[in-house]
Structure formats: structure tokens, C-alpha cells
Design a protein around this motif. Sequence first.
Motif, mmCIF file in Angstrom:
data_model
loop_
_atom_site.group_PDB
_atom_site.id
_atom_site.type_symbol
_atom_site.label_atom_id
_atom_site.label_comp_id
_atom_site.label_asym_id
_atom_site.label_seq_id
_atom_site.Cartn_x
_atom_site.Cartn_y
_atom_site.Cartn_z
ATOM 1 N N ASP A 48 0.876 -1.157 0.000
ATOM 2 C CA ASP A 48 0.000 0.000 0.000
ATOM 3 C C ASP A 48 0.922 1.217 0.000
ATOM 4 O O ASP A 48 2.133 1.070 -0.154
ATOM 5 N N LEU A 49 0.397 2.364 0.169
ATOM 6 C CA LEU A 49 1.254 3.552 0.110
ATOM 7 C C LEU A 49 1.425 4.198 1.479
ATOM 8 O O LEU A 49 1.736 5.381 1.575
ATOM 9 N N SER A 50 1.275 3.415 2.523
ATOM 10 C CA SER A 50 1.474 3.923 3.879
ATOM 11 C C SER A 50 2.968 4.047 4.164
ATOM 12 O O SER A 50 3.816 3.587 3.402
ATOM 13 N N ASP A 51 3.281 4.652 5.295
ATOM 14 C CA ASP A 51 4.676 4.757 5.718
ATOM 15 C C ASP A 51 5.292 3.381 5.948
ATOM 16 O O ASP A 51 6.506 3.207 5.845
ATOM 17 N N GLU A 52 4.452 2.400 6.258
ATOM 18 C CA GLU A 52 4.929 1.049 6.530
ATOM 19 C C GLU A 52 5.345 0.301 5.270
ATOM 20 O O GLU A 52 5.968 -0.753 5.351
ATOM 21 N N ALA A 53 5.025 0.848 4.110
ATOM 22 C CA ALA A 53 5.405 0.206 2.849
ATOM 23 C C ALA A 53 6.916 0.024 2.755
ATOM 24 O O ALA A 53 7.397 -0.963 2.202
ATOM 25 N N ASP A 54 7.666 0.961 3.323
ATOM 26 C CA ASP A 54 9.128 0.869 3.299
ATOM 27 C C ASP A 54 9.609 -0.399 4.012
ATOM 28 O O ASP A 54 10.534 -1.062 3.543
ATOM 29 N N ASP A 55 8.984 -0.730 5.144
ATOM 30 C CA ASP A 55 9.377 -1.927 5.895
ATOM 31 C C ASP A 55 9.118 -3.196 5.086
ATOM 32 O O ASP A 55 9.935 -4.116 5.072
ATOM 33 N N VAL A 56 7.972 -3.242 4.427
ATOM 34 C CA VAL A 56 7.617 -4.408 3.610
ATOM 35 C C VAL A 56 8.580 -4.520 2.434
ATOM 36 O O VAL A 56 9.087 -5.607 2.129
ATOM 37 N N LEU A 57 8.862 -3.402 1.797
ATOM 38 C CA LEU A 57 9.783 -3.392 0.661
ATOM 39 C C LEU A 57 11.192 -3.797 1.087
ATOM 40 O O LEU A 57 11.862 -4.559 0.386
ATOM 41 N N GLU A 83 3.702 7.880 -8.893
ATOM 42 C CA GLU A 83 4.848 8.679 -8.444
ATOM 43 C C GLU A 83 5.470 8.077 -7.181
ATOM 44 O O GLU A 83 6.687 7.996 -7.070
ATOM 45 N N ARG A 84 4.644 7.655 -6.245
ATOM 46 C CA ARG A 84 5.142 7.063 -4.987
ATOM 47 C C ARG A 84 5.837 5.734 -5.269
ATOM 48 O O ARG A 84 6.920 5.466 -4.730
ATOM 49 N N ILE A 85 5.256 4.895 -6.119
ATOM 50 C CA ILE A 85 5.872 3.614 -6.467
ATOM 51 C C ILE A 85 7.200 3.844 -7.162
ATOM 52 O O ILE A 85 8.182 3.151 -6.903
ATOM 53 N N SER A 86 7.248 4.833 -8.035
ATOM 54 C CA SER A 86 8.489 5.146 -8.738
ATOM 55 C C SER A 86 9.588 5.547 -7.754
ATOM 56 O O SER A 86 10.737 5.098 -7.875
ATOM 57 N N ILE A 141 -1.250 -10.968 -11.360
ATOM 58 C CA ILE A 141 0.144 -10.656 -11.683
ATOM 59 C C ILE A 141 1.058 -11.799 -11.263
ATOM 60 O O ILE A 141 1.980 -12.167 -11.991
ATOM 61 N N ALA A 142 0.804 -12.377 -10.098
ATOM 62 C CA ALA A 142 1.627 -13.501 -9.626
ATOM 63 C C ALA A 142 1.557 -14.674 -10.604
ATOM 64 O O ALA A 142 2.583 -15.277 -10.946
ATOM 65 N N GLU A 143 0.369 -14.989 -11.068
ATOM 66 C CA GLU A 143 0.215 -16.108 -12.007
ATOM 67 C C GLU A 143 0.833 -15.797 -13.359
ATOM 68 O O GLU A 143 1.543 -16.624 -13.931
ATOM 69 N N GLU A 144 0.564 -14.611 -13.885
ATOM 70 C CA GLU A 144 1.080 -14.228 -15.205
ATOM 71 C C GLU A 144 2.598 -14.093 -15.223
ATOM 72 O O GLU A 144 3.221 -14.272 -16.264
ATOM 73 N N SER A 145 3.201 -13.768 -14.078
ATOM 74 C CA SER A 145 4.637 -13.492 -14.022
ATOM 75 C C SER A 145 5.440 -14.626 -13.416
ATOM 76 O O SER A 145 6.627 -14.457 -13.134
ATOM 77 N N ASP A 146 4.808 -15.770 -13.190
ATOM 78 C CA ASP A 146 5.498 -16.939 -12.635
ATOM 79 C C ASP A 146 6.193 -16.602 -11.309
ATOM 80 O O ASP A 146 7.352 -16.934 -11.087
ATOM 81 N N VAL A 147 5.460 -15.921 -10.433
ATOM 82 C CA VAL A 147 5.961 -15.542 -9.115
ATOM 83 C C VAL A 147 5.902 -16.749 -8.196
ATOM 84 O O VAL A 147 4.953 -17.528 -8.240
ATOM 85 N N ASP A 148 6.919 -16.931 -7.360
ATOM 86 C CA ASP A 148 6.871 -18.040 -6.403
ATOM 87 C C ASP A 148 6.838 -17.591 -4.948
ATOM 88 O O ASP A 148 6.790 -18.410 -4.039
ATOM 89 N N LEU A 149 6.828 -16.266 -4.711
ATOM 90 C CA LEU A 149 6.629 -15.731 -3.366
ATOM 91 C C LEU A 149 5.990 -14.354 -3.482
ATOM 92 O O LEU A 149 6.462 -13.504 -4.233
ATOM 93 N N ILE A 150 4.909 -14.156 -2.731
ATOM 94 C CA ILE A 150 4.268 -12.848 -2.618
ATOM 95 C C ILE A 150 4.569 -12.334 -1.218
ATOM 96 O O ILE A 150 4.379 -13.049 -0.238
ATOM 97 N N VAL A 151 5.034 -11.092 -1.117
ATOM 98 C CA VAL A 151 5.300 -10.464 0.179
ATOM 99 C C VAL A 151 4.298 -9.329 0.353
ATOM 100 O O VAL A 151 4.152 -8.477 -0.533
ATOM 101 N N VAL A 152 3.588 -9.332 1.491
ATOM 102 C CA VAL A 152 2.597 -8.299 1.804
ATOM 103 C C VAL A 152 2.785 -7.840 3.242
ATOM 104 O O VAL A 152 3.346 -8.571 4.059
ATOM 105 N N GLY A 153 2.295 -6.669 3.546
ATOM 106 C CA GLY A 153 2.286 -6.183 4.923
ATOM 107 C C GLY A 153 1.023 -6.641 5.621
ATOM 108 O O GLY A 153 -0.021 -6.799 4.998
ATOM 109 N N ARG A 170 4.854 -8.327 9.404
ATOM 110 C CA ARG A 170 4.149 -7.598 10.463
ATOM 111 C C ARG A 170 4.559 -6.137 10.433
ATOM 112 O O ARG A 170 5.742 -5.824 10.478
ATOM 113 N N VAL A 171 3.569 -5.246 10.320
ATOM 114 C CA VAL A 171 3.809 -3.809 10.308
ATOM 115 C C VAL A 171 2.913 -3.129 11.331
ATOM 116 O O VAL A 171 1.947 -3.714 11.803
ATOM 117 N N GLY A 172 3.228 -1.916 11.661
ATOM 118 C CA GLY A 172 2.410 -1.154 12.580
ATOM 119 C C GLY A 172 2.637 -1.565 14.024
ATOM 120 O O GLY A 172 3.484 -2.389 14.339
#
Length: 145
Positions: free
Chosen positions: A12-21, A69-72, A99-111, A141-143
Motif C-alpha cells: 500500500d502507500l502507507s509509511d509502513e510500505a518501506d518496511d515491507v519493501l 509517483e510514490r511507487i516510482s 500478476i503472480a500467475e502471469e509473471s510466474d511468481v513463487d513468493l508474494i510479500v505483503v504487509g 508484520r507492520v504497525g
Amino acid sequence: MSQYNHILVAIDLSDEADDVLDKAKSLAETYQARLTLVHVVEPLSVAYGSDIPLDLTTLQDEITQQARERISRLADSIHLDKGEQHVVYGRPEREVHRIAEESDVDLIVVGSHGRHGLALILGSTSTSILHGACCDVLAVRVGKS
């Protein structure tokens, strides 16, 4: 432990996005995996109900542009190519799964805020992404706990 080749980090675009990234970037470096970043802009009619008698097109476009802009900026901070950055429109769980299926992703990371009780029963975005995912999901885990 599994070997991951392609990690999708949904933020998401919260301040916690940095931790997840940061967690996703660390995992990508550990596994020498490709990293893709996605943010899903929800339709305002879904987020606030479809009974709003306004044309929300301009507001929706502005929200989407701000998200790009934020994602960039986030992607630039970890030197991620433009081709690995996605801002899409729709329901977060559906778009992340697509996107995970189309891009052959093998791990999704979320907050995840680690909610309990009623919020847990009703579900959250991270819970929705977990259910129906085609691959492993790591909830960071965030927040405040």
C-alpha cells in the motif's frame, strides 16, 4: 527452505510500505531472485460504495497518478527497473493473484497489521491475498502490535 526465483511485493502507500519493501528486497538479495513491485488502486466506488452520485473519474485518475509517483520513488530507492513496477486498478487480491500467475511468481510479500477478533474474521487485504494465492505468501508484520 524453498528457493525463490521471483518475488512479488504488494504494497500500500502507507509509511509502513518501506518496511515491507525492505524485507522483500532482503529476500530477493538472499535468493538472487527477481523482484517485482505492485500497488493496486481500488476503484473509489468499491472503497466508498457505489451510491456516490458523483463522477469520480478525475479523482480516480489523480489517485492513480500519485500512486505511480510514490511507487516510482520507492522503486528508485532500491534501484528497481521500470518494467518491474506496476500500478494497477482493481481489487487488490484479484490483481495480485493475476500478476503472480502471469509473471510466474513463487513468493508474494505483503504487509499485515496482525489484526485480531472481528477484524480478523472479516478479513483484510493480506488475508485475501493469502487465500487463493498460487504460491507462498509472506506476511510482514507492520504497525503497532
